[in-house]
Write an enzyme that holds these catalytic residues in place. Structure first.
Site, short mmCIF file in Angstrom:
data_model
loop_
_atom_site.label_atom_id
_atom_site.label_comp_id
_atom_site.label_asym_id
_atom_site.label_seq_id
_atom_site.Cartn_x
_atom_site.Cartn_y
_atom_site.Cartn_z
N HIS A 132 0.83 -1.20 0.00
CA HIS A 132 0.00 0.00 0.00
C HIS A 132 0.87 1.25 0.00
O HIS A 132 1.90 1.31 0.66
CB HIS A 132 -0.94 0.00 1.21
CG HIS A 132 -1.98 -1.07 1.14
ND1 HIS A 132 -3.33 -0.80 1.11
CD2 HIS A 132 -1.88 -2.42 1.09
CE1 HIS A 132 -4.01 -1.93 1.05
NE2 HIS A 132 -3.15 -2.93 1.04
N ARG B 118 2.84 -14.60 24.90
CA ARG B 118 2.42 -13.65 25.92
C ARG B 118 1.42 -12.63 25.40
O ARG B 118 0.62 -12.10 26.16
CB ARG B 118 3.65 -12.91 26.49
CG ARG B 118 4.55 -13.81 27.31
CD ARG B 118 5.51 -12.99 28.18
NE ARG B 118 6.45 -13.87 28.86
CZ ARG B 118 7.66 -14.18 28.39
NH1 ARG B 118 8.06 -13.68 27.24
NH2 ARG B 118 8.45 -14.99 29.07
N ASP C 295 -1.94 -20.77 -0.96
CA ASP C 295 -1.16 -21.10 -2.15
C ASP C 295 0.13 -21.81 -1.81
O ASP C 295 0.92 -22.15 -2.70
CB ASP C 295 -0.87 -19.83 -2.96
CG ASP C 295 -0.14 -18.75 -2.16
OD1 ASP C 295 0.16 -19.00 -0.98
OD2 ASP C 295 0.10 -17.67 -2.71
N ASP D 156 -6.69 -13.31 -2.93
CA ASP D 156 -5.96 -12.04 -2.86
C ASP D 156 -5.16 -11.86 -4.15
O ASP D 156 -4.05 -11.32 -4.14
CB ASP D 156 -5.05 -12.00 -1.64
CG ASP D 156 -4.65 -10.56 -1.27
OD1 ASP D 156 -5.36 -9.63 -1.67
OD2 ASP D 156 -3.62 -10.39 -0.60
N LEU E 133 8.53 -11.39 -3.91
CA LEU E 133 7.22 -11.84 -4.39
C LEU E 133 6.42 -10.65 -4.92
O LEU E 133 6.41 -9.58 -4.33
CB LEU E 133 6.45 -12.51 -3.25
CG LEU E 133 6.95 -13.90 -2.84
CD1 LEU E 133 6.31 -14.32 -1.54
CD2 LEU E 133 6.68 -14.92 -3.92
N GLY F 70 3.04 -10.94 -5.68
CA GLY F 70 1.60 -11.11 -5.44
C GLY F 70 1.15 -12.55 -5.61
O GLY F 70 1.95 -13.46 -5.77
#
Length: 518
Positions: free
Chosen positions: A155, A259, A373, A398, A435, A437
């Site tokens: 993003h 924790r 995947d 996605d 990567l 996507g």
């Protein structure tokens, strides 16, 4: 081929039920109305039997698959708008027409973080959409811009913002008309559809987000926790406020720590949360400074730059810039306060002596998405999550615009003069090991999921049909074989491969060489 009386009977098939089991049973549909029928009631009311009988040869007749997070496919990116409404609609149409070959009959187009002025236009264009022989685009999933900078994935940093004015901040970004209480969605054929879906992924620790969640829920929006560094107490409070979903579990969130299990820990939420026992204290983290990365936006088209690297939308960045402003009131929420709020909802939190029974909880665990995947999450992680909370699991792709099962391995053009390398389901930016996507199809996610977890094919199908429909509150229409539901169906062989796909009672795709007897 049509039935003279509109009735079709599928026989010699296995039907997946909503509990994940598979049963040998016939299914009747009305192809004229495009709905599933109660066979006995139809026979006694209409005094008719189906004129068309389809022998499925022992294959599985499933509800059509539902993908609630998909960024694009077949060369079209839902997040890219170049000023031409008709071209954008054609891209939507292309995806809707082609994706049925993967067994998907409904999808929720997803937008990653955009320049603010683009949202009202894009969200308006992404209202429910379908044409004859296509999958249904159910609405939109806005992933951002109210997300955590430190977990932004791909993003664009300059577009990531807080919500200091609470609901008004959301309305200013998405457009107030896109967040009204109830909407009648106009379909391409002129019909009105009330199944319009709206999902917003936001980080609950961001200034203004937590207070906005209840109002979003009232307006029919599914709020999803994602791209977040929320601690356990903050994530828990978000669910109390109405959060119903976790965006791509394990990715773009803190790692599981014993924790403070953070967002992932919601899958194993303890009855202790709603008990009168002494609350556990959860520490609050402070900001971690870092270096920002700057994208460039040209001509209304979102173009992301990451110092020469491209990352999967769901993955974390290596560099951590200054974080988005955090609402300290929400981070300071105590376990005691959470216990008090949950105790007001009832339940049986006290100690008890009933062997094999878990104390009732006022806390309802959220659904969670997984990209199965074999790359975004290790098979062990997939099985661990499913074992903790099977009824909440939702499979998603996605996927990026390069999703296309016919795309060959090799080097392909991407954007901004860059190219990517496709190796099976792996996508890398050329010259790097980064990567780029996801390119996996949802039917393959179903097959992978069954292998990774050891669950039955019927249970895996449930995670791509009934569970996403239930999360969205549309399980009476989609993702089910209930009488009255839309006749959106996919025939799978016993290895989980798509044989043919039906949308609203019409066969829209058939695998070459498949043998379906009519």
């Amino acid at each position: 081929m049509t039935s003279p009386n509109g009735l079709i009977c599928f026989t010699n098939c296995l039907l997946p039920l909503e509990d994940g089991s598979l049963v040998e049973r016939d299914l009747w549909i009305d192809e004229r109305r495009g709905i599933i029928l109660d066979s006995q009631r139809t026979f006694f009311l209409r005094k008719e039997r189906p004129d068309r009988i389809i022998d499925l040869g022992g294959n599985i007749l499933s509800p059509g698959l539902i993908d609630i997070q998909i960024n694009g496919a077949y060369g079209f990116d839902f997040s890219v708008y170049e000023g031409d409404d008709e071209a954008y609609k054609e891209g939507m149409k292309t995806v809707a027409l082609k994706i049925v070959e993967t067994g998907v009959t409904s999808l929720v187009p997803t937008l990653i973080t955009q320049e603010k002025s683009l949202y009202p236009k894009l969200l308006h264009l992404l209202r429910p959409f379908s044409v004859p022989n296509s999958a249904n685009l159910l609405g939109w999933h806005a992933e951002g811009p109210f997300i955590q900078m430190a977990k932004r994935g791909a993003h664009a940093p300059p577009f990531i913002i807080p919500a200091p004015e609470r609901l008004k901040s959301f309305e200013d970004v998405y457009g107030a008309e896109n967040l009204v209480h109830a909407e009648d969605w106009m379909m391409e054929d002129g019909e009105t559809d009330r199944v319009g879906v709206r999902i917003i992924t936001a980080a609950p620790e961001i200034d203004g987000v937590m207070d906005t969640v209840p109002e979003l829920i009232k307006r029919g929006v599914v709020y999803s926790i994602g791209h977040s560094i929320a601690k356990t107490d903050t994530a828990t409070l978000a669910v109390i406020q109405g959060a119903r979903l976790i965006t791509h579990l394990f990715n773009a969130m803190p790692l599981l720590h014993h924790r403070d299990p953070s967002i992932i820990g919601l899958l194993g939420a303890s009855p202790h949360l709603s008990s009168a026992f002494t609350p556990l204290a959860t520490p609050v983290t402070t900001r971690t400074p870092g270096s920002p990365v700057h994208p460039v936006s040209r001509g209304g088209t979102l173009r992301l730059h990451h110092g020469g690297k491209a990352t999967s939308e769901a993955f974390d960045e290596h560099e951590t810039p200054p974080q988005t402003p955090v609402d300290r009131r929400e981070l300071a929420i105590s376990s005691e306060t959470i216990a008090q709020r949950l105790s007001q909802k009832g339940g049986r939190p006290e100690l008890h002596l009933d062997k094999g029974e878990t104390a009732d909880m006022a806390f309802e665990r959220p659904f969670y998405e997984m990209i199965v995947d074999g790359i975004h999450s290790h098979p062990n992680s997939v099985r661990l999550a499913y074992g903790a909370y099977p009824d909440g699991c939702i499979l998603i792709t996605d996927a990026m615009k390069i999703l296309d099962p016919h795309l060959k391995d090799g080097v392909h053009e991407w954007r901004d003069g860059k190219r990517f390398v496709k190796e099976g389901d792996k996508l890398y930016l050329e010259g790097t090991d980064t990567l780029a996507g996801s390119v996996v199809t949802l039917d393959k996610c179903v097959r992978n999921f069954s292998r990774f977890t050891g669950c039955s094919l019927g249970e895996a199908i449930k995670c791509a049909t009934y569970n996403p429909a239930k999360c969205l509150g549309i399980e009476n229409r989609k993702g089910t074989l209930r009488p009255g539901a839309d006749a959106d169906l996919v025939v799978l062989d016993r290895k989980g491969h798509v044989v043919c796909t039906w949308v609203k009672g019409k066969e829209v795709w058939t695998r070459s060489g498949s043998q379906v007897v009519a």
